[in-house]
Design a protein around this motif. Structure first.
Motif, PDB file in Angstrom:
ATOM      1  N   ARG A 155      -5.749   1.449   3.979  1.00 55.23           N
ATOM      2  CA  ARG A 155      -4.839   0.319   4.176  1.00 55.23           C
ATOM      3  C   ARG A 155      -5.355  -0.587   5.290  1.00 55.23           C
ATOM      4  O   ARG A 155      -5.385  -1.810   5.165  1.00 55.23           O
ATOM      5  CB  ARG A 155      -3.414   0.801   4.512  1.00 55.23           C
ATOM      6  N   ALA A 156      -5.806   0.007   6.379  1.00 55.79           N
ATOM      7  CA  ALA A 156      -6.318  -0.768   7.510  1.00 55.79           C
ATOM      8  C   ALA A 156      -7.567  -1.555   7.116  1.00 55.79           C
ATOM      9  O   ALA A 156      -7.753  -2.700   7.552  1.00 55.79           O
ATOM     10  CB  ALA A 156      -6.614   0.158   8.685  1.00 55.79           C
ATOM     11  N   ALA A 157      -8.423  -0.962   6.285  1.00 57.54           N
ATOM     12  CA  ALA A 157      -9.630  -1.668   5.830  1.00 57.54           C
ATOM     13  C   ALA A 157      -9.253  -2.903   5.017  1.00 57.54           C
ATOM     14  O   ALA A 157      -9.862  -3.969   5.174  1.00 57.54           O
ATOM     15  CB  ALA A 157     -10.519  -0.732   5.018  1.00 57.54           C
ATOM     16  N   LEU A 158      -8.255  -2.775   4.163  1.00 58.16           N
ATOM     17  CA  LEU A 158      -7.798  -3.928   3.386  1.00 58.16           C
ATOM     18  C   LEU A 158      -7.266  -5.027   4.302  1.00 58.16           C
ATOM     19  O   LEU A 158      -7.584  -6.202   4.125  1.00 58.16           O
ATOM     20  CB  LEU A 158      -6.713  -3.507   2.390  1.00 58.16           C
ATOM     21  N   GLU A 159      -6.483  -4.635   5.280  1.00 65.35           N
ATOM     22  CA  GLU A 159      -5.910  -5.635   6.194  1.00 65.35           C
ATOM     23  C   GLU A 159      -7.018  -6.359   6.959  1.00 65.35           C
ATOM     24  O   GLU A 159      -6.943  -7.572   7.177  1.00 65.35           O
ATOM     25  CB  GLU A 159      -4.931  -4.967   7.153  1.00 65.35           C
ATOM     26  N   PHE A 197       0.799  -1.225   0.000  1.00 64.77           N
ATOM     27  CA  PHE A 197       0.000   0.000   0.000  1.00 64.77           C
ATOM     28  C   PHE A 197       0.832   1.276   0.000  1.00 64.77           C
ATOM     29  O   PHE A 197       0.341   2.327  -0.408  1.00 64.77           O
ATOM     30  CB  PHE A 197      -0.970  -0.006   1.191  1.00 64.77           C
ATOM     31  N   ASP A 198       2.079   1.218   0.434  1.00 66.65           N
ATOM     32  CA  ASP A 198       2.904   2.435   0.462  1.00 66.65           C
ATOM     33  C   ASP A 198       2.912   3.159  -0.876  1.00 66.65           C
ATOM     34  O   ASP A 198       2.946   4.382  -0.919  1.00 66.65           O
ATOM     35  CB  ASP A 198       4.341   2.102   0.878  1.00 66.65           C
ATOM     36  N   ALA A 199       2.858   2.415  -1.955  1.00 63.57           N
ATOM     37  CA  ALA A 199       2.870   3.020  -3.288  1.00 63.57           C
ATOM     38  C   ALA A 199       1.544   3.695  -3.648  1.00 63.57           C
ATOM     39  O   ALA A 199       1.471   4.398  -4.654  1.00 63.57           O
ATOM     40  CB  ALA A 199       3.193   1.954  -4.334  1.00 63.57           C
ATOM     41  N   PHE A 200       0.514   3.512  -2.823  1.00 61.26           N
ATOM     42  CA  PHE A 200      -0.813   4.014  -3.181  1.00 61.26           C
ATOM     43  C   PHE A 200      -1.329   5.139  -2.287  1.00 61.26           C
ATOM     44  O   PHE A 200      -2.402   5.667  -2.532  1.00 61.26           O
ATOM     45  CB  PHE A 200      -1.817   2.849  -3.200  1.00 61.26           C
ATOM     46  N   TYR A 201      -0.577   5.508  -1.272  1.00 66.22           N
ATOM     47  CA  TYR A 201      -0.990   6.652  -0.452  1.00 66.22           C
ATOM     48  C   TYR A 201      -1.042   7.893  -1.332  1.00 66.22           C
ATOM     49  O   TYR A 201      -0.225   8.066  -2.226  1.00 66.22           O
ATOM     50  CB  TYR A 201       0.000   6.899   0.693  1.00 66.22           C
ATOM     51  N   GLY A 202      -2.018   8.745  -1.088  1.00 68.31           N
ATOM     52  CA  GLY A 202      -2.075  10.014  -1.805  1.00 68.31           C
ATOM     53  C   GLY A 202      -3.186  10.073  -2.839  1.00 68.31           C
ATOM     54  O   GLY A 202      -4.142   9.302  -2.792  1.00 68.31           O
ATOM     55  N   GLU A 203      -3.034  11.009  -3.761  1.00 70.47           N
ATOM     56  CA  GLU A 203      -4.079  11.305  -4.750  1.00 70.47           C
ATOM     57  C   GLU A 203      -3.973  10.414  -5.985  1.00 70.47           C
ATOM     58  O   GLU A 203      -2.878  10.064  -6.414  1.00 70.47           O
ATOM     59  CB  GLU A 203      -3.985  12.766  -5.177  1.00 70.47           C
ATOM     60  N   SER A 248     -13.760   6.813 -14.827  1.00 66.40           N
ATOM     61  CA  SER A 248     -14.792   7.723 -14.326  1.00 66.40           C
ATOM     62  C   SER A 248     -14.326   9.169 -14.222  1.00 66.40           C
ATOM     63  O   SER A 248     -15.151  10.077 -14.113  1.00 66.40           O
ATOM     64  CB  SER A 248     -15.265   7.262 -12.947  1.00 66.40           C
ATOM     65  N   GLY A 249     -13.014   9.385 -14.208  1.00 65.51           N
ATOM     66  CA  GLY A 249     -12.479  10.724 -13.995  1.00 65.51           C
ATOM     67  C   GLY A 249     -12.487  11.140 -12.526  1.00 65.51           C
ATOM     68  O   GLY A 249     -12.044  12.235 -12.187  1.00 65.51           O
ATOM     69  N   GLU A 250     -12.982  10.263 -11.646  1.00 63.50           N
ATOM     70  CA  GLU A 250     -13.057  10.572 -10.220  1.00 63.50           C
ATOM     71  C   GLU A 250     -11.652  10.737  -9.645  1.00 63.50           C
ATOM     72  O   GLU A 250     -10.773   9.917  -9.879  1.00 63.50           O
ATOM     73  CB  GLU A 250     -13.791   9.454  -9.486  1.00 63.50           C
ATOM     74  N   ARG A 251     -11.471  11.811  -8.874  1.00 63.88           N
ATOM     75  CA  ARG A 251     -10.221  12.028  -8.149  1.00 63.88           C
ATOM     76  C   ARG A 251     -10.453  11.638  -6.697  1.00 63.88           C
ATOM     77  O   ARG A 251     -11.507  11.924  -6.141  1.00 63.88           O
ATOM     78  CB  ARG A 251      -9.768  13.480  -8.263  1.00 63.88           C
ATOM     79  N   PHE A 252      -9.466  10.969  -6.107  1.00 61.11           N
ATOM     80  CA  PHE A 252      -9.619  10.501  -4.725  1.00 61.11           C
ATOM     81  C   PHE A 252      -8.251  10.402  -4.063  1.00 61.11           C
ATOM     82  O   PHE A 252      -7.222  10.368  -4.735  1.00 61.11           O
ATOM     83  CB  PHE A 252     -10.336   9.149  -4.683  1.00 61.11           C
ATOM     84  N   THR A 253      -8.275  10.374  -2.743  1.00 64.40           N
ATOM     85  CA  THR A 253      -7.060  10.276  -1.940  1.00 64.40           C
ATOM     86  C   THR A 253      -7.170   9.058  -1.038  1.00 64.40           C
ATOM     87  O   THR A 253      -8.180   8.873  -0.362  1.00 64.40           O
ATOM     88  CB  THR A 253      -6.871  11.548  -1.089  1.00 64.40           C
ATOM     89  N   LEU A 254      -6.134   8.239  -1.049  1.00 64.93           N
ATOM     90  CA  LEU A 254      -6.088   7.058  -0.197  1.00 64.93           C
ATOM     91  C   LEU A 254      -5.173   7.316   0.993  1.00 64.93           C
ATOM     92  O   LEU A 254      -4.128   7.968   0.857  1.00 64.93           O
ATOM     93  CB  LEU A 254      -5.585   5.842  -0.976  1.00 64.93           C
TER      94      LEU A 254
END
Length: 191
Positions: free
Chosen positions: A121-125, A98-104, A110-116
């Motif tokens: 990460r905790a939800a996945l675990e 998940f370290d590679a996926f933190y951020g925007e 869809s064009g949706e912008r989001f921030t992880l």
């Protein structure tokens, strides 16, 4: 009416090529089966909740199909509800990468912008299934997957039916060739 519930991968959506191929196959060869593919939230807890809401609205248990991160979600649902699942190049432990996926991010469909963040990460675990029941699954893996190491999924789902397509990648170009077998797998798991 029978249903297949397709859970797409990270930054994918209901308009992906595999979803389109699956929908076309069902229209031609299994018109009594409906493909459901919700546009999943990029946030794992909400994505799983969306899939649970779809399941709650169905009179009969569906076949689950999960691609990449959708395969991780399909595993959680298959174990929770005793459902059959076809997993296409599934992510096994996405919280470890998940370290590679933190951020925007932006979803190209869809064009949706989001921030992880850490909550994602905790939800996945929390969703992780350490010992999946092999009887529920058919894994379809590409040996040239450039995103995920197919061998991790093969080991994690030891004992499950597995098809490794040599030289196929994460997109899994040979998916349409497997759809008749997916229909038989679904029929074999109907109550």
């Amino acid at each position: 009416m029978a249903h297949w519930l397709y859970l797409h991968g990270f930054k994918s959506g209901p308009g992906s090529l595999k979803v389109t191929e699956t929908r076309s196959f069902l229209a031609r060869h299994a018109p009594g089966t409906e493909l459901l593919c919700p546009a999943l939230s990029p946030h794992p807890a909400e994505a799983l909740a969306q899939a649970e809401r779809v399941l709650a609205g169905l009179a009969e248990p569906p076949l689950l199909i999960g691609s990449s991160l959708g395969g991780f979600y399909a595993t959680a649902l298959a174990e929770r509800h005793g459902l059959p699942a076809v997993l296409i190049n599934p992510s096994v432990r996405p919280f470890e990468r998940f370290d590679a996926f933190y951020g925007e991010h932006e979803n190209p469909y869809s064009g949706e912008r989001f921030t992880l963040g850490e909550a994602d990460r905790a939800a996945l675990e929390a969703m992780y299934v350490a010992r999946p029941n092999p009887a529920h699954y058919w894994l379809v893996l590409g040996s040239a997957d450039e995103v995920l190491d197919w061998r991790l999924a093969a080991r994690h789902f030891a004992g499950a039916r597995q098809t490794v397509l040599n030289h196929d990648d994460h997109r899994l170009a040979r998916w349409p060739q497997l759809l008749p077998g997916v229909a038989r797998f679904a029929a074999g798991h109907q109550a």
